[in-house]
Design a protein around this motif. Structure first.
Motif, mmCIF file in Angstrom:
data_model
loop_
_atom_site.group_PDB
_atom_site.id
_atom_site.type_symbol
_atom_site.label_atom_id
_atom_site.label_comp_id
_atom_site.label_asym_id
_atom_site.label_seq_id
_atom_site.Cartn_x
_atom_site.Cartn_y
_atom_site.Cartn_z
ATOM 1 N N SER A 100 -15.949 -57.033 -10.590
ATOM 2 C CA SER A 100 -16.044 -58.410 -10.112
ATOM 3 C C SER A 100 -17.408 -58.730 -9.518
ATOM 4 O O SER A 100 -17.801 -59.888 -9.446
ATOM 5 C CB SER A 100 -14.946 -58.687 -9.083
ATOM 6 O OG SER A 100 -15.048 -57.760 -7.996
ATOM 7 N N ARG A 150 -13.897 -57.871 -14.752
ATOM 8 C CA ARG A 150 -14.741 -58.534 -15.768
ATOM 9 C C ARG A 150 -14.442 -57.983 -17.174
ATOM 10 O O ARG A 150 -14.322 -58.748 -18.138
ATOM 11 C CB ARG A 150 -16.218 -58.324 -15.419
ATOM 12 C CG ARG A 150 -17.111 -59.495 -15.806
ATOM 13 C CD ARG A 150 -18.540 -59.225 -15.359
ATOM 14 N NE ARG A 150 -18.697 -59.270 -13.910
ATOM 15 C CZ ARG A 150 -19.061 -60.354 -13.234
ATOM 16 N NH1 ARG A 150 -19.288 -61.483 -13.875
ATOM 17 N NH2 ARG A 150 -19.201 -60.326 -11.923
ATOM 18 N N PHE A 194 -11.925 -64.232 -13.414
ATOM 19 C CA PHE A 194 -12.852 -64.120 -14.544
ATOM 20 C C PHE A 194 -12.191 -64.502 -15.877
ATOM 21 O O PHE A 194 -12.870 -64.609 -16.889
ATOM 22 C CB PHE A 194 -13.419 -62.695 -14.623
ATOM 23 C CG PHE A 194 -14.301 -62.360 -13.471
ATOM 24 C CD1 PHE A 194 -15.624 -62.753 -13.458
ATOM 25 C CD2 PHE A 194 -13.794 -61.671 -12.357
ATOM 26 C CE1 PHE A 194 -16.443 -62.452 -12.372
ATOM 27 C CE2 PHE A 194 -14.603 -61.375 -11.280
ATOM 28 C CZ PHE A 194 -15.928 -61.766 -11.286
#
Length: 593
Positions: free
Chosen positions: A447, A458, A501
């Motif tokens: 992150s 991510r 995300f």
């Protein structure tokens, strides 16, 4: 006159008539296997009989005939079947061309296979999923980078192959234009010879066969319209145009030809990427690129404010690439009005400012040229689809990879390998950032930049792109940047929970792999349609050609029957002459005794 000498002349004419009929039969047999030959027939008629009774001649029981003669040597041909054959040849020319090229596009996309884009996309998502499970390892990062590079390279290669195929279609278009010009010259020459022979009172059957063969050949290039003229001459036009290509009365100023547009360069302002309004067009007279004298250039001046109109004109030129020109190579509209004059020194066309260059475009509705024009448009659509796929992949991955990272520390995962901006990424230039390929530890997995080894948010979000619905179909129109796609216009944006995300779905869009599969499915439908239509046309054309052969073709059995018939008639006439000879001997020599 009547009497023995009159009978002698009747038999003599009969022998000459049967001999000429034998000559025609022998000609038919000799050309039994000649392509395009139409069988011929000697038309036998009676000669002028003795005059009706009057004070100057003797009255007889009936009007006495004087024998036979060959009135004409007829060519057996059905013009309606010729029309049908040529109409179907145009359709076959169009769809056989589409069949060939769409088959090649299928080979380029290579789906479904283990090496196709669909499979590589699956491996791409799997690699990122594996990375999310082991975010601390370098091995999973290497695999993710390599699988991403393989996908990008495959998209590059596919786009490059489509570009080569498009160039091939352009070259075939130029070749077809040059071939049409050569065919028209041959037809024109034959047309004039046919009329010259016919004016002298003879029927040039063999020359007409040659002209019909050329007309059959040119009909496969585009749909033609034939108008018959005096003395067996013809006027020839494209069915979709008013312009003469062949004229029976050989007036060269009223004859037009086709030329090939080689390049279209719509100038752009490098700072804004907008069209400047200048479109530089280069075309070659008659499609002949062997001589520099045939090269003509023209600059179209357009309003820079009307970007859509410039784009439309450019697309029309790229789709057609064939224009009408007069005998001087100047473009003309469909009424034959010249659009400008060519400078004899520079080879530049001085375009009439009141005329539009695009009014000279040749737009056939059928034929090989129509097939090439349509396939060029189809390939461009497939390239556009690949560009949208490449942009959606690059922008979505980059959006996740750079989110919440300080601008100075951001590293784009996918870049434009040509050195351009991220906004200009497309199927030809998408690539994994060389920095990442050199050092896979620069891949942002967690992150934040300082996240721990177990942080995988991510990577998990990038793997989640497999099921993310994006407005891919609007890329290039309403959506022109990453911010448009992952923002207001695309109505996607980022999620807030459980993983910030993740990109939110847009129910009006589609998944990336589904978008590509739709592209492949559409190609399959187009290829199947072209294949089936071409197959049906071949059968239909074969039936028409068989009908034409049954009428115009030479039957050796029939000709042998005619041969025997004319032979017996010749012998019978010879017997009459021999009999007359005996009778004359009685009259001349018998009286002495």
């Amino acid at each position: 006159m009547s009497g023995l000498f009159g009978t002698f002349n009747i038999a003599k004419r009969g022998m000459f008539t049967q001999q000429k009929a034998l000559d025609v039969t022998a000609h038919n047999i000799a050309n039994a296997n000649t392509d395009g030959y139409s069988r011929q027939r000697a038309k036998i008629t009676t000669t002028r009989p003795f005059a009706t009774p009057s004070i100057h001649n003797t009255a007889e029981p009936g009007q006495l005939g004087t024998g036979s003669q060959i009135a004409a040597i007829e060519r057996i041909r059905d013009s309606f079947i010729d029309f049908q054959v040529r109409a179907e040849s145009s359709i076959l020319g169009q769809y056989s061309t589409r069949e060939k090229f769409l088959s090649e596009v299928e080979g380029i996309l290579n789906e479904p296979t283990d090496t196709g884009i669909s499979n590589l996309m699956g491996e791409f998502y799997k690699a990122w999923q594996d990375l999310s499970k082991h975010p601390e390892g370098s091995n999973t990062r290497v695999v993710a980078a390599e699988k991403s590079a393989s996908l990008a390279n495959s998209i590059n290669h596919t786009y490059g192959q489509l570009e080569k195929l498009k160039e091939n279609s352009k070259e075939l278009t130029r070749s077809a234009v040059a071939e049409v010009s050569a065919l028209l010259d041959q037809i024109d020459k034959l047309n004039q010879e046919i009329m010259t022979v016919n004016v002298s009172g003879k029927m040039p059957n063999d020359l007409m066969d040659q002209r019909d063969m050329l007309l059959d050949e040119i009909s496969s290039k585009f749909n033609i319209k034939i108008e018959k003229s005096n003395y067996e001459g013809i006027n020839l036009k494209a069915e979709d145009s008013n312009l003469n290509m062949i004229k029976a009365v050989n007036n060269k100023t009223e004859v037009n030809r086709l030329s090939y547009v080689d390049s279209i360069d719509a100038k752009k302002d490098p700072s804004t990427g907008q069209y400047t309004g200048d479109i530089e067009v280069t075309y070659y007279k008659l499609g002949n690129k062997l001589s520099a004298e045939n090269k003509v250039t023209v600059t179209l001046k357009m309003d820079p404010a009307d970007q859509n109109e410039i784009s439309r004109i450019k697309k029309e030129l790229e789709d057609s690439r064939v224009i009408w020109t007069n005998v001087n190579g100047e473009p003309v509209d469909d009424n034959g009005v010249s659009l400008g004059t060519i400078d004899s020194v520079t080879g530049e066309l001085n375009l009439d400012p009141t005329k539009s260059f695009n009014t000279s475009l040749f737009k056939p509705s059928k034929g090989e040229l129509k097939g090439l024009m349509s396939i060029n448009d189809d390939i461009q659509k497939y390239e556009n689809d690949l560009n949208r796929l490449a942009k959606s992949l690059a922008w979505s991955v980059n959006a996740i990879h750079t989110k919440n990272i300080d601008k100075n520390d951001q590293i784009l995962f996918f870049v434009n390998k040509d050195g351009g901006s991220e906004d200009d990424i497309n199927a030809s230039n998408i690539a994994v950032n060389p920095e990442i390929m050199k050092d896979v530890m620069k891949i942002f997995v967690g992150s934040s930049k300082e996240s721990g080894e177990s942080d995988n948010e991510r990577a998990l979000a990038i793997a989640g792109l497999k099921d993310t619905i994006l407005m891919i179909q609007d890329i290039g129109s309403d959506i022109k940047t990453r911010e448009d796609l992952i923002g207001v216009k695309g109505s996607n944006g980022f999620d807030t929970a459980p993983n910030e995300f993740f990109i939110k779905n847009n129910v009006k869009g589609m998944k990336m792999d589904a978008y590509f599969k739709n592209m492949v499915n559409k190609l399959g439908v187009d290829a199947q349609e072209a294949n089936q239509t071409a197959k049906n046309q071949r059968k239909l054309l074969a039936s028409f050609e068989e009908s034409r052969l049954s009428i115009s073709g030479v039957s050796e059995d029939e000709e042998m029957t005619n041969l025997i018939q004319f032979q017996h008639a010749y012998q019978a006439n010879a017997k009459v002459i021999a009999t007359i000879d005996e009778l004359l001997d009685v009259v001349i020599n018998g009286l002495k005794r």
